[in-house]
Design a protein around this motif. Structure first.
Motif, PDB file in Angstrom:
ATOM      1  N   LYS A  33       1.411 -22.585  16.598  1.00 18.85           N
ATOM      2  CA  LYS A  33       1.955 -21.057  16.865  1.00 18.85           C
ATOM      3  C   LYS A  33       2.858 -21.212  17.928  1.00 18.85           C
ATOM      4  CE  LYS A  33      -1.761 -18.821  14.569  1.00 18.85           C
ATOM      5  NZ  LYS A  33      -2.775 -17.767  14.552  1.00 18.85           N
ATOM      6  N   LEU A  34       2.475 -21.553  19.220  1.00 23.28           N
ATOM      7  CA  LEU A  34       3.497 -21.640  20.385  1.00 23.28           C
ATOM      8  C   LEU A  34       4.191 -22.686  20.396  1.00 23.28           C
ATOM      9  CD1 LEU A  34       4.109 -20.251  23.031  1.00 23.28           C
ATOM     10  CD2 LEU A  34       2.296 -21.411  23.874  1.00 23.28           C
ATOM     11  N   MET A  35       5.705 -22.591  20.317  1.00 23.34           N
ATOM     12  CA  MET A  35       6.240 -23.842  20.143  1.00 23.34           C
ATOM     13  C   MET A  35       7.490 -23.888  21.296  1.00 23.34           C
ATOM     14  SD  MET A  35       5.758 -24.714  16.840  1.00 23.34           S
ATOM     15  CE  MET A  35       5.002 -24.145  15.451  1.00 23.34           C
ATOM     16  N   PHE A  36       7.127 -25.142  21.796  1.00 20.66           N
ATOM     17  CA  PHE A  36       8.098 -25.772  22.945  1.00 20.66           C
ATOM     18  C   PHE A  36       9.101 -26.416  22.452  1.00 20.66           C
ATOM     19  CE2 PHE A  36       4.022 -24.692  24.560  1.00 20.66           C
ATOM     20  CZ  PHE A  36       4.242 -23.824  25.543  1.00 20.66           C
ATOM     21  N   ILE A  37      10.624 -25.669  22.309  1.00 20.63           N
ATOM     22  CA  ILE A  37      11.613 -26.436  21.663  1.00 20.63           C
ATOM     23  C   ILE A  37      12.465 -27.127  22.711  1.00 20.63           C
ATOM     24  CG2 ILE A  37      13.693 -25.921  20.220  1.00 20.63           C
ATOM     25  CD1 ILE A  37      12.274 -23.395  19.190  1.00 20.63           C
ATOM     26  N   ALA A  38      12.727 -28.532  22.263  1.00 15.49           N
ATOM     27  CA  ALA A  38      13.368 -29.329  23.232  1.00 15.49           C
ATOM     28  C   ALA A  38      15.071 -28.536  23.525  1.00 15.49           C
ATOM     29  CB  ALA A  38      13.661 -30.681  22.936  1.00 15.49           C
ATOM     30  N   GLY A  39      15.515 -29.197  24.526  1.00 18.62           N
ATOM     31  CA  GLY A  39      16.937 -28.801  24.660  1.00 18.62           C
ATOM     32  C   GLY A  39      17.891 -28.900  23.525  1.00 18.62           C
ATOM     33  N   TYR A  77      15.266 -16.373  15.098  1.00 17.19           N
ATOM     34  CA  TYR A  77      15.511 -15.885  16.507  1.00 17.19           C
ATOM     35  C   TYR A  77      14.641 -14.941  16.838  1.00 17.19           C
ATOM     36  CZ  TYR A  77      19.547 -18.991  17.121  1.00 17.19           C
ATOM     37  OH  TYR A  77      20.174 -19.942  17.290  1.00 17.19           O
ATOM     38  N   SER A  78      14.141 -14.212  16.160  1.00 18.23           N
ATOM     39  CA  SER A  78      13.183 -13.131  16.268  1.00 18.23           C
ATOM     40  C   SER A  78      11.666 -13.921  16.939  1.00 18.23           C
ATOM     41  CB  SER A  78      12.831 -12.182  15.240  1.00 18.23           C
ATOM     42  OG  SER A  78      11.881 -12.707  14.282  1.00 18.23           O
ATOM     43  N   ASN A  79      11.553 -14.954  16.851  1.00 18.68           N
ATOM     44  CA  ASN A  79      10.363 -15.634  17.170  1.00 18.68           C
ATOM     45  C   ASN A  79      10.472 -16.496  18.920  1.00 18.68           C
ATOM     46  OD1 ASN A  79      10.388 -16.366  14.151  1.00 18.68           O
ATOM     47  ND2 ASN A  79       8.417 -15.785  14.911  1.00 18.68           N
ATOM     48  N   GLU A 134      17.210 -24.755  25.650  1.00 19.91           N
ATOM     49  CA  GLU A 134      15.831 -25.093  25.408  1.00 19.91           C
ATOM     50  C   GLU A 134      15.364 -23.687  25.290  1.00 19.91           C
ATOM     51  OE1 GLU A 134      13.793 -27.505  28.393  1.00 19.91           O
ATOM     52  OE2 GLU A 134      13.171 -25.747  29.413  1.00 19.91           O
ATOM     53  N   ALA A 135      14.066 -23.652  24.368  1.00 21.77           N
ATOM     54  CA  ALA A 135      13.521 -22.541  24.167  1.00 21.77           C
ATOM     55  C   ALA A 135      12.036 -22.649  23.773  1.00 21.77           C
ATOM     56  CB  ALA A 135      13.857 -22.016  22.776  1.00 21.77           C
ATOM     57  N   THR A 136      11.277 -21.563  24.078  1.00 23.40           N
ATOM     58  CA  THR A 136       9.873 -21.453  23.752  1.00 23.40           C
ATOM     59  C   THR A 136       9.725 -20.323  22.755  1.00 23.40           C
ATOM     60  OG1 THR A 136       9.354 -22.110  26.128  1.00 23.40           O
ATOM     61  CG2 THR A 136       7.639 -20.947  24.692  1.00 23.40           C
ATOM     62  N   ALA A 137       9.164 -20.568  21.590  1.00 25.73           N
ATOM     63  CA  ALA A 137       9.077 -19.374  20.519  1.00 25.73           C
ATOM     64  C   ALA A 137       7.532 -19.540  20.056  1.00 25.73           C
ATOM     65  CB  ALA A 137       9.688 -20.025  19.405  1.00 25.73           C
ATOM     66  N   TYR A 138       7.109 -18.222  19.538  1.00 26.24           N
ATOM     67  CA  TYR A 138       5.809 -18.135  18.921  1.00 26.24           C
ATOM     68  C   TYR A 138       6.082 -17.694  17.522  1.00 26.24           C
ATOM     69  CZ  TYR A 138       1.252 -16.291  17.950  1.00 26.24           C
ATOM     70  OH  TYR A 138      -0.129 -16.108  17.595  1.00 26.24           O
ATOM     71  N   ILE A 139       5.452 -18.641  16.695  1.00 29.39           N
ATOM     72  CA  ILE A 139       5.695 -18.368  15.069  1.00 29.39           C
ATOM     73  C   ILE A 139       4.121 -18.417  14.666  1.00 29.39           C
ATOM     74  CG2 ILE A 139       6.452 -19.337  13.119  1.00 29.39           C
ATOM     75  CD1 ILE A 139       8.507 -20.959  14.840  1.00 29.39           C
ATOM     76  N   GLY A 140       3.801 -17.009  14.597  1.00 32.32           N
ATOM     77  CA  GLY A 140       2.314 -16.728  13.906  1.00 32.32           C
ATOM     78  C   GLY A 140       2.279 -16.596  12.427  1.00 32.32           C
ATOM     79  N   ASP A 141       1.024 -16.333  12.201  1.00 33.23           N
ATOM     80  CA  ASP A 141       0.906 -16.102  10.718  1.00 33.23           C
ATOM     81  C   ASP A 141       1.801 -15.247   9.971  1.00 33.23           C
ATOM     82  OD1 ASP A 141      -0.880 -18.209  11.084  1.00 33.23           O
ATOM     83  OD2 ASP A 141      -2.721 -16.706  11.343  1.00 33.23           O
TER      84      ASP A 141
END
Length: 141
Positions: A33-39, A77-79, A134-141
């Motif tokens: 759910k918590l996504m650490f996206i590389a640059g 992008y909303s995540n 780079e970004a951090t995102a949360y992609i839940g259910d």
């Protein structure tokens, strides 16, 4: 993909993402759910640099690539929780601000935007790159 069967960390390269520019994955996640996206860089589908010497073209490609990663994860992008942006030239800060003001309403609508840390650095992995995000995102259910 998991590098260690006992580790809760997974490394992902979502479908539709551009080729990585080294030995790394596009995403690391501890829980799915918590996504650490590389640059993300100005890399085309063929792995080549897009927009050499053209900050605007690179900005657009970077955010296109980030969008591809988010869609591959089942999000958009909303995540996004947070951005970290790296620029090679401080002279491009005004270009960055202009393009962000132009494009972010398309990504986020008329709401508050995610936090962003903006840094200028000496160079990126290849000298032709002008911007990396780079970004951090949360992609839940």
């Amino acid at each position: 993909m998991t590098t260690n069967a006992t580790s809760p960390v997974r490394y992902l390269n979502p479908e539709g993402s551009c080729p990585a520019q080294g030995l790394y994955s596009h995403v690391g996640t501890p829980d799915g759910k918590l996504m650490f996206i590389a640059g993300q860089l100005a890399v085309g589908a063929d792995g080549g640099v897009v927009g050499k010497h053209d900050f605007d073209a690179q900005f657009r490609q970077v955010f296109s690539n980030l969008g591809d990663v988010l869609r591959g994860l089942g999000g958009d992008y909303s995540n996004i929780l947070k951005f970290t942006t790296y620029l090679v030239h401080s002279q491009d800060i005004d270009h960055f601000m202009r393009l962000r003001a132009e494009m972010f309403p398309q990504f986020f609508g008329d709401k508050d935007y995610p936090p962003n840390t903006l840094l200028t650095i000496d160079r990126l992995v290849k000298e032709d790159f002008l911007i990396e995000v780079e970004a951090t995102a949360y992609i839940g259910d």
